[in-house]
Design an enzyme around this catalytic site. Structure first.
Site, PDB file in Angstrom:
ATOM      1  N   THR A   7       0.499  -1.001   0.220  1.00 20.90           N
ATOM      2  CA  THR A   7      -0.032  -0.038   0.165  1.00 20.90           C
ATOM      3  C   THR A   7       0.922   1.118  -0.138  1.00 20.90           C
ATOM      4  O   THR A   7       2.559   0.906   0.621  1.00 20.90           O
ATOM      5  CB  THR A   7      -0.964   0.319   1.061  1.00 20.90           C
ATOM      6  N   ASN A   9      -0.708   3.758   1.275  1.00 22.92           N
ATOM      7  CA  ASN A   9      -1.944   4.642   2.513  1.00 22.92           C
ATOM      8  C   ASN A   9      -1.242   4.646   3.323  1.00 22.92           C
ATOM      9  O   ASN A   9      -1.042   3.373   4.144  1.00 22.92           O
ATOM     10  CB  ASN A   9      -3.365   4.327   1.585  1.00 22.92           C
ATOM     11  N   HIS A  11      -2.300   5.824   6.270  1.00 20.77           N
ATOM     12  CA  HIS A  11      -3.146   5.480   7.460  1.00 20.77           C
ATOM     13  C   HIS A  11      -3.714   4.207   7.298  1.00 20.77           C
ATOM     14  O   HIS A  11      -3.730   3.406   7.696  1.00 20.77           O
ATOM     15  CB  HIS A  11      -5.039   6.057   6.735  1.00 20.77           C
ATOM     16  N   ASP A  68      -7.628  -4.032  -1.038  1.00 18.88           N
ATOM     17  CA  ASP A  68      -8.479  -3.750  -1.560  1.00 18.88           C
ATOM     18  C   ASP A  68      -9.699  -2.646  -1.507  1.00 18.88           C
ATOM     19  O   ASP A  68     -11.029  -3.761  -0.724  1.00 18.88           O
ATOM     20  CB  ASP A  68      -8.613  -3.500  -2.925  1.00 18.88           C
ATOM     21  N   THR A  69     -10.180  -1.623  -1.010  1.00 24.12           N
ATOM     22  CA  THR A  69     -11.001  -1.459  -0.245  1.00 24.12           C
ATOM     23  C   THR A  69     -12.303  -0.884  -0.601  1.00 24.12           C
ATOM     24  O   THR A  69     -11.968   0.271  -1.353  1.00 24.12           O
ATOM     25  CB  THR A  69     -10.931  -0.721   1.529  1.00 24.12           C
ATOM     26  N   PHE A 148      -9.538   8.077   7.965  1.00 26.85           N
ATOM     27  CA  PHE A 148      -9.447   8.923   5.999  1.00 26.85           C
ATOM     28  C   PHE A 148     -10.336   8.760   5.374  1.00 26.85           C
ATOM     29  O   PHE A 148     -11.385   8.401   5.952  1.00 26.85           O
ATOM     30  CB  PHE A 148      -7.977   8.695   5.849  1.00 26.85           C
ATOM     31  N   LYS A 171     -12.137   2.026  15.911  1.00 22.57           N
ATOM     32  CA  LYS A 171     -12.126   1.912  14.616  1.00 22.57           C
ATOM     33  C   LYS A 171     -11.578   0.003  14.600  1.00 22.57           C
ATOM     34  O   LYS A 171     -13.038  -0.376  13.404  1.00 22.57           O
ATOM     35  CB  LYS A 171     -12.200   3.284  13.185  1.00 22.57           C
ATOM     36  N   HIS A 176     -14.315  -2.359   8.721  1.00 25.97           N
ATOM     37  CA  HIS A 176     -14.348  -3.680   7.281  1.00 25.97           C
ATOM     38  C   HIS A 176     -12.425  -4.101   7.546  1.00 25.97           C
ATOM     39  O   HIS A 176     -12.230  -5.448   7.397  1.00 25.97           O
ATOM     40  CB  HIS A 176     -14.331  -2.467   6.096  1.00 25.97           C
TER      41      HIS A 176
END
Ligand code: ITT
Length: 191
Positions: A7, A9, A11, A68-69, A148, A171, A176
């Site tokens: 990734t 990302n 976050h 992947d989200t 985010f 969270k 997910h």
């Protein structure tokens, strides 16, 4: 166990590191010399997770996983889904994406949505996939500044606040990605 998380990302990286805990050394793309963006050309989350994981495995031969989200909104026929990152613009502009989502849902009563994460794990050349889902609703205004992406608009089922109003631990416990990572750990622990 040392494992590459495919990734860019930051976050996601910190969420996954926190959920996996100390038994795993999660290595970044940069740390294995991959600095380019991996093209996400798949038509589904499953395909994109697989494309990202295979990209890393083919170049490094290291055990790795990719997530992947997508945010799937019922009244929008499952959009933005696989296009969640580039919903409003080509760049990953979280604020513009949230504005577009609010405008698409303006006056819409059915606010039901879900986040879905697919993780592709490649271990010793063998690929396996797991999934994590959280149901919820899209709020009418943004609240909170943690997390985010669409977090300021997503209220998980059974909660009264958005993901962006929760601590990272809160969270991760219900999200997910937290759920998908829990499944990933089961795969990693099973021989
Ligand atoms: P990588 O492909 O480098 O992992 P990305 O940001 O492109 O990072 P995804 O394609 O998986 O990640 O996610 C698509 C978008 O969905 C992402 O840009 C966010 O806008 C949103 N998203 C993903 N996970 C989220 C989360 O936990 N909370 C809120 N929004 C999220």
């Amino acid at each position: 166990m040392k494992i590459v998380f495919a990734t860019n990302n930051q976050h996601k990286l910190s969420e996954v590191r926190a959920t996996l805990g100390e038994g795993y050394e999660v290595v970044t793309l940069r740390e294995v010399g991959i600095t380019e963006d991996i093209p996400e050309t798949g038509a589904t989350l499953d395909e994109n997770a697989s494309i990202k994981a295979r990209y890393v495995y083919e170049r490094t031969g290291l055990n790795c996983f990719a997530d992947d989200t997508g945010l799937e909104v019922e009244a929008l026929g499952g959009a933005p889904g696989v296009h969640s990152a580039r919903y409003a613009t080509e760049g990953h502009d979280f604020a513009a994406n949230n504005r577009k989502l609010l405008s698409e849902l303006s006056g819409v009563e059915n606010r039901r949505a879900r986040f879905r994460t697919v993780i592709s794990l490649i271990r010793d050349g063998v690929e396996q996939q797991v999934e994590g889902i959280v149901d919820g609703v899209i709020a009418t205004v943004e609240s909170g500044c943690e997390g985010f992406g669409y977090d300021p608009l997503f209220i998980p089922e059974g909660c009264e606040v958005t993901f962006a109003e929760m601590t990272a631990d809160q969270k991760n416990a219900i999200s997910h990605r937290g759920r998908a990572v829990a499944e990933l750990v089961k795969l990693l622990k099973a021989e």
